[in-house]
Design a protein around this motif. Structure first.
Motif, PDB file in Angstrom:
ATOM      1  N   ARG A   1       0.835  -1.214   0.000  1.00 20.13           N
ATOM      2  CA  ARG A   1       0.000   0.000   0.000  1.00 20.13           C
ATOM      3  C   ARG A   1       0.861   1.252   0.000  1.00 20.13           C
ATOM      4  O   ARG A   1       0.530   2.238  -0.657  1.00 20.13           O
ATOM      5  CB  ARG A   1      -0.919   0.016   1.223  1.00 20.13           C
ATOM      6  CG  ARG A   1      -1.958  -1.112   1.197  1.00 20.13           C
ATOM      7  CD  ARG A   1      -2.618  -1.244   2.528  1.00 20.13           C
ATOM      8  NE  ARG A   1      -1.543  -1.593   3.474  1.00 20.13           N
ATOM      9  CZ  ARG A   1      -1.741  -1.967   4.718  1.00 20.13           C
ATOM     10  NH1 ARG A   1      -2.943  -2.029   5.207  1.00 20.13           N
ATOM     11  NH2 ARG A   1      -0.729  -2.285   5.493  1.00 20.13           N
ATOM     12  N   ARG A   2       1.980   1.215   0.732  1.00 24.88           N
ATOM     13  CA  ARG A   2       2.840   2.403   0.866  1.00 24.88           C
ATOM     14  C   ARG A   2       3.613   2.691  -0.421  1.00 24.88           C
ATOM     15  O   ARG A   2       4.137   3.790  -0.585  1.00 24.88           O
ATOM     16  CB  ARG A   2       3.798   2.242   2.041  1.00 24.88           C
ATOM     17  CG  ARG A   2       3.120   2.027   3.388  1.00 24.88           C
ATOM     18  CD  ARG A   2       2.405   3.237   3.881  1.00 24.88           C
ATOM     19  NE  ARG A   2       3.409   4.239   4.203  1.00 24.88           N
ATOM     20  CZ  ARG A   2       3.152   5.481   4.531  1.00 24.88           C
ATOM     21  NH1 ARG A   2       1.914   5.881   4.608  1.00 24.88           N
ATOM     22  NH2 ARG A   2       4.108   6.314   4.794  1.00 24.88           N
ATOM     23  N   VAL A   3       3.688   1.709  -1.321  1.00 22.83           N
ATOM     24  CA  VAL A   3       4.348   1.946  -2.609  1.00 22.83           C
ATOM     25  C   VAL A   3       3.332   2.005  -3.753  1.00 22.83           C
ATOM     26  O   VAL A   3       3.680   1.867  -4.914  1.00 22.83           O
ATOM     27  CB  VAL A   3       5.455   0.892  -2.900  1.00 22.83           C
ATOM     28  CG1 VAL A   3       6.574   1.008  -1.882  1.00 22.83           C
ATOM     29  CG2 VAL A   3       4.899  -0.512  -2.953  1.00 22.83           C
ATOM     30  N   GLY A   4       2.058   2.240  -3.385  1.00 27.18           N
ATOM     31  CA  GLY A   4       1.025   2.466  -4.395  1.00 27.18           C
ATOM     32  C   GLY A   4       0.431   1.228  -5.034  1.00 27.18           C
ATOM     33  O   GLY A   4      -0.105   1.305  -6.135  1.00 27.18           O
TER      34      GLY A   4
ATOM     35  N   VAL B   1      -1.153 -11.334  -7.640  1.00 28.73           N
ATOM     36  CA  VAL B   1      -0.953 -10.138  -8.456  1.00 28.73           C
ATOM     37  C   VAL B   1      -1.233  -8.903  -7.607  1.00 28.73           C
ATOM     38  O   VAL B   1      -2.190  -8.888  -6.832  1.00 28.73           O
ATOM     39  CB  VAL B   1      -1.904 -10.167  -9.675  1.00 28.73           C
ATOM     40  CG1 VAL B   1      -1.781  -8.902 -10.505  1.00 28.73           C
ATOM     41  CG2 VAL B   1      -1.642 -11.404 -10.531  1.00 28.73           C
ATOM     42  N   VAL B   2      -0.407  -7.870  -7.755  1.00 30.35           N
ATOM     43  CA  VAL B   2      -0.663  -6.584  -7.106  1.00 30.35           C
ATOM     44  C   VAL B   2      -0.859  -5.529  -8.178  1.00 30.35           C
ATOM     45  O   VAL B   2      -0.303  -5.627  -9.281  1.00 30.35           O
ATOM     46  CB  VAL B   2       0.474  -6.168  -6.143  1.00 30.35           C
ATOM     47  CG1 VAL B   2       0.539  -7.100  -4.942  1.00 30.35           C
ATOM     48  CG2 VAL B   2       1.805  -6.097  -6.842  1.00 30.35           C
ATOM     49  N   ALA B   3      -1.669  -4.522  -7.840  1.00 37.46           N
ATOM     50  CA  ALA B   3      -1.932  -3.437  -8.788  1.00 37.46           C
ATOM     51  C   ALA B   3      -2.284  -2.169  -8.033  1.00 37.46           C
ATOM     52  O   ALA B   3      -2.669  -2.211  -6.861  1.00 37.46           O
ATOM     53  CB  ALA B   3      -3.074  -3.826  -9.734  1.00 37.46           C
TER      54      ALA B   3
ATOM     55  N   ASP C   1      -8.572  -0.588 -12.248  1.00 42.92           N
ATOM     56  CA  ASP C   1      -8.294  -0.304 -13.668  1.00 42.92           C
ATOM     57  C   ASP C   1      -6.930  -0.861 -14.081  1.00 42.92           C
ATOM     58  O   ASP C   1      -6.799  -1.419 -15.175  1.00 42.92           O
ATOM     59  CB  ASP C   1      -8.348   1.203 -13.939  1.00 42.92           C
ATOM     60  CG  ASP C   1      -9.762   1.759 -13.875  1.00 42.92           C
ATOM     61  OD1 ASP C   1     -10.733   0.978 -14.044  1.00 42.92           O
ATOM     62  OD2 ASP C   1      -9.895   2.975 -13.651  1.00 42.92           O
ATOM     63  N   ALA C   2      -5.942  -0.717 -13.224  1.00 45.88           N
ATOM     64  CA  ALA C   2      -4.611  -1.247 -13.538  1.00 45.88           C
ATOM     65  C   ALA C   2      -4.649  -2.773 -13.594  1.00 45.88           C
ATOM     66  O   ALA C   2      -4.016  -3.386 -14.457  1.00 45.88           O
ATOM     67  CB  ALA C   2      -3.594  -0.777 -12.497  1.00 45.88           C
ATOM     68  N   TYR C   3      -5.417  -3.386 -12.682  1.00 41.13           N
ATOM     69  CA  TYR C   3      -5.547  -4.842 -12.721  1.00 41.13           C
ATOM     70  C   TYR C   3      -6.244  -5.274 -14.018  1.00 41.13           C
ATOM     71  O   TYR C   3      -5.812  -6.213 -14.682  1.00 41.13           O
ATOM     72  CB  TYR C   3      -6.325  -5.392 -11.514  1.00 41.13           C
ATOM     73  CG  TYR C   3      -6.540  -6.866 -11.687  1.00 41.13           C
ATOM     74  CD1 TYR C   3      -5.515  -7.765 -11.410  1.00 41.13           C
ATOM     75  CD2 TYR C   3      -7.717  -7.361 -12.238  1.00 41.13           C
ATOM     76  CE1 TYR C   3      -5.664  -9.114 -11.648  1.00 41.13           C
ATOM     77  CE2 TYR C   3      -7.878  -8.712 -12.477  1.00 41.13           C
ATOM     78  CZ  TYR C   3      -6.855  -9.586 -12.181  1.00 41.13           C
ATOM     79  OH  TYR C   3      -6.998 -10.915 -12.435  1.00 41.13           O
ATOM     80  N   ALA C   4      -7.327  -4.586 -14.371  1.00 39.63           N
ATOM     81  CA  ALA C   4      -8.062  -4.923 -15.599  1.00 39.63           C
ATOM     82  C   ALA C   4      -7.157  -4.800 -16.821  1.00 39.63           C
ATOM     83  O   ALA C   4      -7.198  -5.645 -17.719  1.00 39.63           O
ATOM     84  CB  ALA C   4      -9.287  -4.026 -15.744  1.00 39.63           C
ATOM     85  N   ASP C   5      -6.334  -3.781 -16.845  1.00 36.68           N
ATOM     86  CA  ASP C   5      -5.387  -3.596 -17.943  1.00 36.68           C
ATOM     87  C   ASP C   5      -4.437  -4.792 -18.033  1.00 36.68           C
ATOM     88  O   ASP C   5      -4.216  -5.337 -19.113  1.00 36.68           O
ATOM     89  CB  ASP C   5      -4.611  -2.296 -17.721  1.00 36.68           C
ATOM     90  CG  ASP C   5      -3.853  -1.860 -18.955  1.00 36.68           C
ATOM     91  OD1 ASP C   5      -4.476  -1.737 -20.024  1.00 36.68           O
ATOM     92  OD2 ASP C   5      -2.629  -1.652 -18.834  1.00 36.68           O
TER      93      ASP C   5
END
Length: 158
Positions: free
Chosen positions: A65-68, A116-118, A122-126
């Motif tokens: 979480r701390r790295v987005g 998987v991390v995202a 939207d980033a996961y869907a991509d």
């Protein structure tokens, strides 16, 4: 000795491993004091545990979480073919994707489980639509999203 063969561990080895899993930056002096050995035998034990592959590596544990990267998904993947070539192509494609932080070959209905991390959905869907579903041999995927982390990885129980 093969690196996959179990290694005989005594009580002091186990204390060393528990301490290093909690804080891999402990100096030998601090580690020795913490586990009740003098520094020289403690250092010899750590070196042996490293050489025998019990300690595979040292790493910093990051808070995603701390790295987005707050979104975590576990993705089951089935391949259309189970040839060595199909598996090798899939393995290579997965290894090249930084958002896949762990991957396992599985028994059961699906062939693989990916962690998987995202940054967000939207980033996961991509990733899922433009990368994962286009990887060699992928027939089907099923994604489950982490709602709350109940018990973070605490290391291997020794």
């Amino acid at each position: 000795m093969a690196k996959s063969a179990p290694v005989t561990l005594d009580a002091a080895d186990r204390r060393i491993l528990r301490a290093l899993q909690q804080d891999g930056r402990l100096s030998i002096v601090a580690l020795a004091e913490k586990i009740g050995l003098s520094p020289t035998p403690c250092q010899r034990r750590v070196k042996r545990l490293e050489e025998e592959g019990v300690i595979a590596r040292y790493a910093a544990v990051l808070d995603p979480r701390r790295v987005g990267l707050p979104l975590h998904a576990f993705v089951q993947v089935a391949l259309a073919s189970h040839t060595e070539e199909a598996a090798a192509s899939f393995h290579k494609a997965i290894a090249e994707r930084p958002e896949v932080i762990a991957a396992y070959a599985m028994s059961g209905d699906m062939d693989y489980m990916l962690h998987v991390v995202a940054a967000d959905f939207d980033a996961y869907a991509d990733f899922a639509l433009k990368a994962l579903l286009r990887m060699p041999g992928v027939k089907e995927t099923r994604s489950s999203f982490v709602l709350t982390e109940i018990k973070p990885s605490a290391g291997v129980p020794v």
